[in-house]
Design an enzyme around this catalytic site. Structure first.
Site, PDB file in Angstrom:
ATOM      1  CB  SER A 152      -0.902   0.073   1.123  1.00 22.60           C
ATOM      2  OG  SER A 152      -1.731   1.314   1.366  1.00 22.60           O
ATOM      3  CE  LYS A 189      -1.365  -3.857   3.276  1.00 23.22           C
ATOM      4  NZ  LYS A 189      -1.860  -5.419   2.612  1.00 23.22           N
ATOM      5  CE1 TYR A 235      -3.883  -1.829   5.494  1.00 24.50           C
ATOM      6  CE2 TYR A 235      -3.345   0.288   4.729  1.00 24.50           C
ATOM      7  CZ  TYR A 235      -3.551  -0.926   4.290  1.00 24.50           C
ATOM      8  OH  TYR A 235      -3.711  -1.155   2.922  1.00 24.50           O
TER       9      TYR A 235
END
Length: 291
Positions: free
Chosen positions: A114, A150, A146
């Site tokens: 991401s 990633k 988050y």
């Protein structure tokens, strides 16, 4: 092109990108297996396994007969669970899927990373990249679970490439969507207040292009582990990119001109390594016309 896979496992198959990927595999004539938390009954896959991507037993079942993997399953934002759920769920799933795939003899895999791995989108305070256009060597500034998941996913993928002599491509996806969904809302928001997109550098990618980038990552002659940014070449904002950067990231080093609405992302790796250029471009709402 590398040899086409005989069967591809898509995890997170019931999501928007998962469905677009299954559609693309069907058009390419490649059989697909699907793994998701539940079988919605309408997936374009001739094998569907209901289970968690961090469950080795479910993953082993889903890998039967598979020689390539597109791993999309994840909690896609830090707001969709506790910090522990988001981080541990995402990194656990990536570890299990790639470890089981490698042990099963799979030698080609794609993982959904991401733009959030940079740390900008979910930070509690405004952050700025070290330079633009950003590229795969940009220093990371992660402050959220988050984005950290990633970043760790990419490290896991690099390790698995070495551990199992695999080719693994980690695609740094930006905001994903298509006409008629959240891209409309975001575009209107950027037209009204472009500051809303500053942390994502106003980038986006159509889900159909996201699926195609994953497919190309499987079939192009790539070796080892690679991280690749894939975005549309233009922003979702109606304003000129140079004006947006001057307003919201004024002190950031400029390493290349960014005329018009050029996305401030270096897409060289996507173009040269994967042969990828986005095909589905979104026309943003003109500034001053957002409702």
């Amino acid at each position: 092109m590398a040899e086409l896979p005989r069967r591809v496992l898509v995890t997170g198959a019931a999501g928007r990108v998962g469905r677009a990927t299954l559609d693309l595999l069907a058009r390419e004539g490649v059989p697909a297996s699907a793994l998701d938390l539940r079988d919605p009954g309408d997936l374009r896959a001739d094998r569907v396994v209901a289970g968690r991507a961090d469950d080795p037993e479910a993953v082993r079942e889903a890998l039967d007969g598979v020689d390539a993997v597109i791993h999309l399953a994840a909690i896609p934002a830090p707001t969709l669970g506790t910090p522990e759920e988001v981080f541990l769920g995402n990194v656990g799933a990536t570890f299990v899927v790639l470890e089981e795939a490698g042990a099963a003899g799979v030698r080609r895999a794609v993982v959904a990373s991401s733009f959030s791995a940079l740390g900008l989108p979910w930070a509690a305070r405004p952050l700025h990249p070290a330079y633009v256009p950003v590229d795969e060597a940009l220093p990371l500034q992660v402050e959220d679970p988050y984005g950290l998941s990633k970043q760790v996913d990419e490290t896991t993928a690099a390790m698995m490439a070495r551990r199992h002599d695999m080719t693994v491509v980690a695609l740094r996806y930006p905001l994903l969507g298509g006409p008629g969904d959240k891209l409309d809302e975001r575009a209107a928001g950027y037209a009204e207040d472009p500051g809303r997109g500053a942390s994502e550098l106003w980038t986006y990618l159509d889900t159909r292009d996201a699926a195609r980038a994953a497919w190309l990552s499987l079939v192009r002659p790539v070796e080892g582990f690679r991280v690749v940014f894939v975005t549309a070449p233009v922003t979702l904002a109606p304003q000129r990119t140079e004006d947006l950067l001057a307003r919201f990231h004024p002190a950031v080093e400029r390493r290349a001109p960014l005329p018009g609405r050029t996305a401030p992302v270096d897409l060289t790796a996507a173009e040269t390594l994967l042969g990828f250029t986005a095909e589905h471009l979104y026309e943003p709402v003109p500034a001053g016309e957002a409702s």
